[in-house]
Write a protein that holds these residues in place. Sequence first.
Motif, PDB file in Angstrom:
ATOM      1  N   PHE A   1       0.718  -1.200  -0.116  1.00  0.00           N
ATOM      2  CA  PHE A   1       0.132   0.012  -0.061  1.00  0.00           C
ATOM      3  C   PHE A   1       0.892   1.090   0.056  1.00  0.00           C
ATOM      4  O   PHE A   1       2.025   1.153  -0.043  1.00  0.00           O
TER       5      PHE A   1
ATOM      6  N   GLY B   1       0.697   5.752   1.093  1.00  0.00           N
ATOM      7  CA  GLY B   1      -0.264   6.682   1.880  1.00  0.00           C
ATOM      8  C   GLY B   1       0.141   8.144   1.479  1.00  0.00           C
ATOM      9  O   GLY B   1       1.538   8.589   1.321  1.00  0.00           O
TER      10      GLY B   1
ATOM     11  N   TYR C   1      -6.704  11.849   3.331  1.00  0.00           N
ATOM     12  CA  TYR C   1      -5.649  10.879   3.259  1.00  0.00           C
ATOM     13  C   TYR C   1      -5.920  10.004   2.315  1.00  0.00           C
ATOM     14  O   TYR C   1      -7.096   9.299   2.045  1.00  0.00           O
TER      15      TYR C   1
ATOM     16  N   TYR D   1      -2.364  12.088  13.182  1.00  0.00           N
ATOM     17  CA  TYR D   1      -2.358  10.689  13.439  1.00  0.00           C
ATOM     18  C   TYR D   1      -1.843  10.202  14.922  1.00  0.00           C
ATOM     19  O   TYR D   1      -2.532   9.271  15.654  1.00  0.00           O
TER      20      TYR D   1
ATOM     21  N   LYS E   1       6.287  -0.960   1.597  1.00  0.00           N
ATOM     22  CA  LYS E   1       5.219  -0.761   2.249  1.00  0.00           C
ATOM     23  C   LYS E   1       4.236  -1.964   1.837  1.00  0.00           C
ATOM     24  O   LYS E   1       3.057  -2.330   1.516  1.00  0.00           O
TER      25      LYS E   1
ATOM     26  N   TYR F   1       3.306  -4.376   8.703  1.00  0.00           N
ATOM     27  CA  TYR F   1       2.547  -3.811   9.832  1.00  0.00           C
ATOM     28  C   TYR F   1       1.780  -4.846  10.564  1.00  0.00           C
ATOM     29  O   TYR F   1       1.809  -4.616  11.853  1.00  0.00           O
TER      30      TYR F   1
ATOM     31  N   THR G   1       3.808  10.588   6.375  1.00  0.00           N
ATOM     32  CA  THR G   1       2.735  11.273   5.619  1.00  0.00           C
ATOM     33  C   THR G   1       1.507  11.291   6.990  1.00  0.00           C
ATOM     34  O   THR G   1       1.055  12.427   7.307  1.00  0.00           O
ATOM     35  N   ALA G   2       1.405  10.160   7.662  1.00  0.00           N
ATOM     36  CA  ALA G   2       0.367  10.441   8.565  1.00  0.00           C
ATOM     37  C   ALA G   2       0.924  11.270   9.913  1.00  0.00           C
ATOM     38  O   ALA G   2       0.275  12.190  10.406  1.00  0.00           O
TER      39      ALA G   2
HETATM   40  C1  COI Z   1       1.421   6.775   6.211  1.00  0.00           C
HETATM   41  O1  COI Z   1       2.021   7.621   6.904  1.00  0.00           O
HETATM   42  O2  COI Z   1       0.919   7.091   5.192  1.00  0.00           O
HETATM   43  C2  COI Z   1       1.219   5.630   6.708  1.00  0.00           C
HETATM   44  O3  COI Z   1       1.308   4.502   5.519  1.00  0.00           O
HETATM   45  C3  COI Z   1       1.728   5.214   8.058  1.00  0.00           C
HETATM   46  C4  COI Z   1       0.522   4.453   8.619  1.00  0.00           C
HETATM   47  C5  COI Z   1      -0.788   4.955   8.843  1.00  0.00           C
HETATM   48  C6  COI Z   1       0.616   3.031   8.594  1.00  0.00           C
END
Ligand code: COI
Length: 340
Positions: free
Chosen positions: A58, A60, A125, A157, A185, A190, A284-285
């Motif tokens: 994935f 983000g 997001y 976050y 990723k 995770y 990012t988060a």
């Molecule tokens: C992000 O910061 O986009 C991430 O993927 C971190 C997380 C929410 C797992």
Amino acid sequence: MDRADLDFAHLPFAYHKTDANVRVFFREGAWSAPEVTSEEYLTLHMASVCFHYGQAIFEGLKAYERPDGRVQTFRARENARRMRHSAEKLLMEPVPEEVFLDAVQRVVQANRRFVPPHASGASLYIRPFEIGVSAEVGVKPSIDYLFMVFATPVGPYYKAGFTPVRLLVQEEIDRAAPGGVGDTKAAGNYAASLRATVAAKKQGYSEVLYLDAREKRYIDESGSSNFFAVRDRTFITPASPSILRSITNASVRRLALDMGLSVEERPVAVEELASFEEAGALGTAAIITPVEAITYGEQEFVYAKDGQAGPITTALYERLTAIQTGEAEDPYGWCEVVPD
Ligand code: COI
Ligand code: PLP
């Protein structure tokens, strides 16, 4: 535009149903045209490779409303490139960059009313992901793939936003190993971090700080963000084969140089924790989240007193978020306006 009726200033970092998601299938050797749908559920074969053998990756990224009301994404092409890297390492079909960027654009357009207002502190997001969907029981790469993108409006976050958090150095559990897939990723990374993160949260920490799996001597990263520290006007961040190459980190390193700081990307020994003046998480988060204190064994190192982030962390946060939200000029062409 009739904006969604949400309390944008107090959004959690959580899934909220939006109007549409985008799906692109790789079947019989070719990517399909993108489908924009409001359906939140998928029908997949129970033997899909993603469920059993983990071909799931994935990305983000975020979209922001600018002061002029237009919407911009931040460094989406870098996410497209990193997803290709993840796909190549997991022997998945790489999503062409243009397919990735087109789907991101469509998902933003279709969910325009969910893009939080400028200066609300929230953002849209965007979560692209790819899974292997061929039915298999032997351990082998999938032949067919599904690439999807959904979007959801989010707040910070870490609950308190730009407020220092506490980290726990984890010595027992590894998230990723040098020859593994920690630099991708992959969804499994995770899953591998959940045990440590849930235990740390129970002890009152926000996140875990992992050490390198081979020697337990160097700082790697957290389960959801890269790590940085500041000492003598130098921005220091770990180089390691088992961490994700954070796009936020790369951006902040550039901004740190612009601010006249030195930048070091190198193995960071855990003993150095004692000498840092400031520390933070990058992603990012997480955006830039200041670190209040780090516990390592019996020791606690404090970097932010009375809930106050340090001056360099604060200046970097303000500079980065000003560019992301369109408050400041974008000297490096990182932001891309999404056509209405
Ligand atoms: C992000 O910061 O986009 C991430 O993927 C971190 C997380 C929410 C797992
Ligand atoms: N490290 C991990 C493990 C992550 O999940 C993330 C989030 O994407 C990051 C670092 C930060 O990367 P980026 O700044 O590209 O979001």
